[in-house]
Design a protein around this motif. Structure first.
Motif, PDB file in Angstrom:
ATOM      1  N   MET A 113       0.773  -1.298   0.124  1.00 47.34           N
ATOM      2  CA  MET A 113       0.201   0.085   0.071  1.00 47.34           C
ATOM      3  C   MET A 113       0.801   1.201  -0.069  1.00 47.34           C
ATOM      4  N   ILE A 114       1.918   1.386   0.573  1.00 50.94           N
ATOM      5  CA  ILE A 114       2.773   2.469   0.845  1.00 50.94           C
ATOM      6  C   ILE A 114       3.474   2.677  -0.595  1.00 50.94           C
ATOM      7  N   SER A 115       3.873   1.618  -1.410  1.00 50.11           N
ATOM      8  CA  SER A 115       4.382   1.837  -2.750  1.00 50.11           C
ATOM      9  C   SER A 115       3.160   2.508  -3.769  1.00 50.11           C
ATOM     10  N   ALA A 116       2.009   1.937  -3.634  1.00 50.07           N
ATOM     11  CA  ALA A 116       0.801   2.710  -4.272  1.00 50.07           C
ATOM     12  C   ALA A 116       0.908   3.910  -3.897  1.00 50.07           C
ATOM     13  N   LEU A 117       0.839   4.427  -2.640  1.00 46.68           N
ATOM     14  CA  LEU A 117       0.597   5.744  -2.234  1.00 46.68           C
ATOM     15  C   LEU A 117       1.929   6.785  -2.880  1.00 46.68           C
ATOM     16  N   ILE A 118       2.940   5.869  -2.823  1.00 39.08           N
ATOM     17  CA  ILE A 118       4.165   6.873  -3.549  1.00 39.08           C
ATOM     18  C   ILE A 118       3.963   6.785  -5.000  1.00 39.08           C
ATOM     19  N   PHE A 119       3.552   5.776  -5.735  1.00 40.59           N
ATOM     20  CA  PHE A 119       3.384   5.803  -6.854  1.00 40.59           C
ATOM     21  C   PHE A 119       2.309   6.844  -7.409  1.00 40.59           C
ATOM     22  N   GLY A 120       1.255   6.884  -6.660  1.00 36.16           N
ATOM     23  CA  GLY A 120       0.091   7.908  -6.712  1.00 36.16           C
ATOM     24  C   GLY A 120       0.697   9.409  -6.581  1.00 36.16           C
ATOM     25  N   GLY A 121       1.474   9.585  -5.583  1.00 38.17           N
ATOM     26  CA  GLY A 121       2.058  10.831  -5.327  1.00 38.17           C
ATOM     27  C   GLY A 121       2.881  11.422  -5.921  1.00 38.17           C
ATOM     28  N   ILE A 122       3.939  10.650  -6.937  1.00 36.48           N
ATOM     29  CA  ILE A 122       4.794  11.015  -7.653  1.00 36.48           C
ATOM     30  C   ILE A 122       4.079  11.836  -9.092  1.00 36.48           C
ATOM     31  N   HIS A 123       2.906  11.717  -9.180  1.00 27.40           N
ATOM     32  CA  HIS A 123       2.334  12.281 -10.431  1.00 27.40           C
ATOM     33  C   HIS A 123       1.808  13.676 -10.053  1.00 27.40           C
ATOM     34  N   LEU A 124       1.878  14.166  -8.745  1.00 24.69           N
ATOM     35  CA  LEU A 124       1.795  15.540  -8.534  1.00 24.69           C
ATOM     36  C   LEU A 124       0.552  16.338  -8.808  1.00 24.69           C
ATOM     37  N   ASN A 125      -0.558  15.682  -9.182  1.00 28.38           N
ATOM     38  CA  ASN A 125      -1.830  16.301  -9.816  1.00 28.38           C
ATOM     39  C   ASN A 125      -2.558  15.448  -8.916  1.00 28.38           C
ATOM     40  N   PRO A 126      -3.718  16.237  -8.120  1.00 30.81           N
ATOM     41  CA  PRO A 126      -4.797  15.566  -7.109  1.00 30.81           C
ATOM     42  C   PRO A 126      -5.313  14.501  -7.813  1.00 30.81           C
ATOM     43  N   VAL A 127      -5.805  14.722  -8.992  1.00 23.79           N
ATOM     44  CA  VAL A 127      -6.818  13.589  -9.635  1.00 23.79           C
ATOM     45  C   VAL A 127      -5.777  12.490 -10.108  1.00 23.79           C
ATOM     46  N   GLN A 128      -4.783  12.681 -10.695  1.00 22.29           N
ATOM     47  CA  GLN A 128      -3.935  11.669 -11.034  1.00 22.29           C
ATOM     48  C   GLN A 128      -3.147  10.974  -9.688  1.00 22.29           C
ATOM     49  N   MET A 129      -3.106  11.655  -8.611  1.00 23.92           N
ATOM     50  CA  MET A 129      -2.724  10.977  -7.197  1.00 23.92           C
ATOM     51  C   MET A 129      -3.398   9.906  -6.898  1.00 23.92           C
ATOM     52  N   VAL A 130      -4.954  10.181  -7.015  1.00 18.60           N
ATOM     53  CA  VAL A 130      -5.983   9.177  -6.524  1.00 18.60           C
ATOM     54  C   VAL A 130      -5.907   8.055  -7.501  1.00 18.60           C
ATOM     55  N   PHE A 131      -6.083   8.386  -8.975  1.00 20.15           N
ATOM     56  CA  PHE A 131      -6.055   7.206  -9.655  1.00 20.15           C
ATOM     57  C   PHE A 131      -4.608   6.505  -9.716  1.00 20.15           C
ATOM     58  N   GLY A 132      -3.546   6.976  -9.555  1.00 20.66           N
ATOM     59  CA  GLY A 132      -2.208   6.583  -9.631  1.00 20.66           C
ATOM     60  C   GLY A 132      -2.087   5.504  -8.353  1.00 20.66           C
ATOM     61  N   ALA A 133      -2.751   6.020  -7.177  1.00 20.31           N
ATOM     62  CA  ALA A 133      -2.796   5.171  -5.972  1.00 20.31           C
ATOM     63  C   ALA A 133      -3.198   4.072  -6.244  1.00 20.31           C
ATOM     64  N   LEU A 134      -4.606   4.104  -6.888  1.00 16.00           N
ATOM     65  CA  LEU A 134      -5.374   2.868  -7.252  1.00 16.00           C
ATOM     66  C   LEU A 134      -5.012   1.939  -8.085  1.00 16.00           C
ATOM     67  N   TYR A 135      -4.289   2.431  -9.004  1.00 11.39           N
ATOM     68  CA  TYR A 135      -3.544   1.731 -10.010  1.00 11.39           C
ATOM     69  C   TYR A 135      -2.306   1.015  -9.608  1.00 11.39           C
ATOM     70  N   GLY A 136      -1.749   1.674  -8.666  1.00 12.90           N
ATOM     71  CA  GLY A 136      -0.515   1.283  -7.996  1.00 12.90           C
ATOM     72  C   GLY A 136      -0.694   0.171  -7.039  1.00 12.90           C
ATOM     73  N   LEU A 137      -1.788   0.075  -6.674  1.00 15.43           N
ATOM     74  CA  LEU A 137      -2.473  -1.152  -5.928  1.00 15.43           C
ATOM     75  C   LEU A 137      -2.782  -2.147  -6.828  1.00 15.43           C
ATOM     76  N   LEU A 138      -3.141  -2.046  -8.030  1.00 15.55           N
ATOM     77  CA  LEU A 138      -3.473  -3.051  -8.895  1.00 15.55           C
ATOM     78  C   LEU A 138      -2.201  -3.713  -9.288  1.00 15.55           C
ATOM     79  N   LEU A 139      -1.087  -2.826  -9.686  1.00 13.88           N
ATOM     80  CA  LEU A 139       0.125  -3.252 -10.090  1.00 13.88           C
ATOM     81  C   LEU A 139       0.826  -4.080  -9.028  1.00 13.88           C
ATOM     82  N   GLY A 140       0.709  -3.566  -7.820  1.00 11.72           N
ATOM     83  CA  GLY A 140       1.275  -4.024  -6.611  1.00 11.72           C
ATOM     84  C   GLY A 140       0.704  -5.515  -6.510  1.00 11.72           C
ATOM     85  N   TRP A 141      -0.596  -6.001  -6.769  1.00 10.87           N
ATOM     86  CA  TRP A 141      -1.311  -6.775  -6.710  1.00 10.87           C
ATOM     87  C   TRP A 141      -0.653  -7.907  -7.614  1.00 10.87           C
TER      88      TRP A 141
END
Length: 95
Positions: free
Chosen positions: A1-29
């Motif tokens: 979950m931490i790597s997914a949050l970092i993945f989302g945070g790297i995008h530096l755009n609030p909308v992309q942060m949320v979707f990036g974190a969700l996408y990061g969860l999928l990729l982590g899974w």
């Protein structure tokens, strides 16, 4: 979950942060289920390629693309995605 949050945070755009974190969860899974980075890398490359080729995104990388070209690119992207998922399923028996 931490790597997914970092993945989302790297995008530096609030909308992309949320979707990036969700996408990061999928990729982590995918990494967790297959015990390999390869599936996540292929899915991420397929996703980024699709986004870069769509004219409404990525500041219109391809300008004046016709509807037929858009449909063909979307179709090719889906074929690549489903082929990769099928290969992962045969290779890893998890998906």
């Amino acid at each position: 979950m931490i790597s997914a949050l970092i993945f989302g945070g790297i995008h530096l755009n609030p909308v992309q942060m949320v979707f990036g974190a969700l996408y990061g969860l999928l990729l982590g899974w995918l990494v967790w289920r297959t015990d390999s980075l390869l599936p996540s890398i292929v899915v991420h490359v397929a996703n980024n390629t699709t986004v870069m080729l769509m004219p409404a995104s990525a500041e219109k990388v391809i300008v004046n693309m016709s509807l037929i070209t858009e449909v063909l690119l979307a179709g090719v992207s889906l074929i690549v995605l489903f082929t990769a998922l099928r290969w992962f399923n045969l290779r890893y028996k998890y998906i």
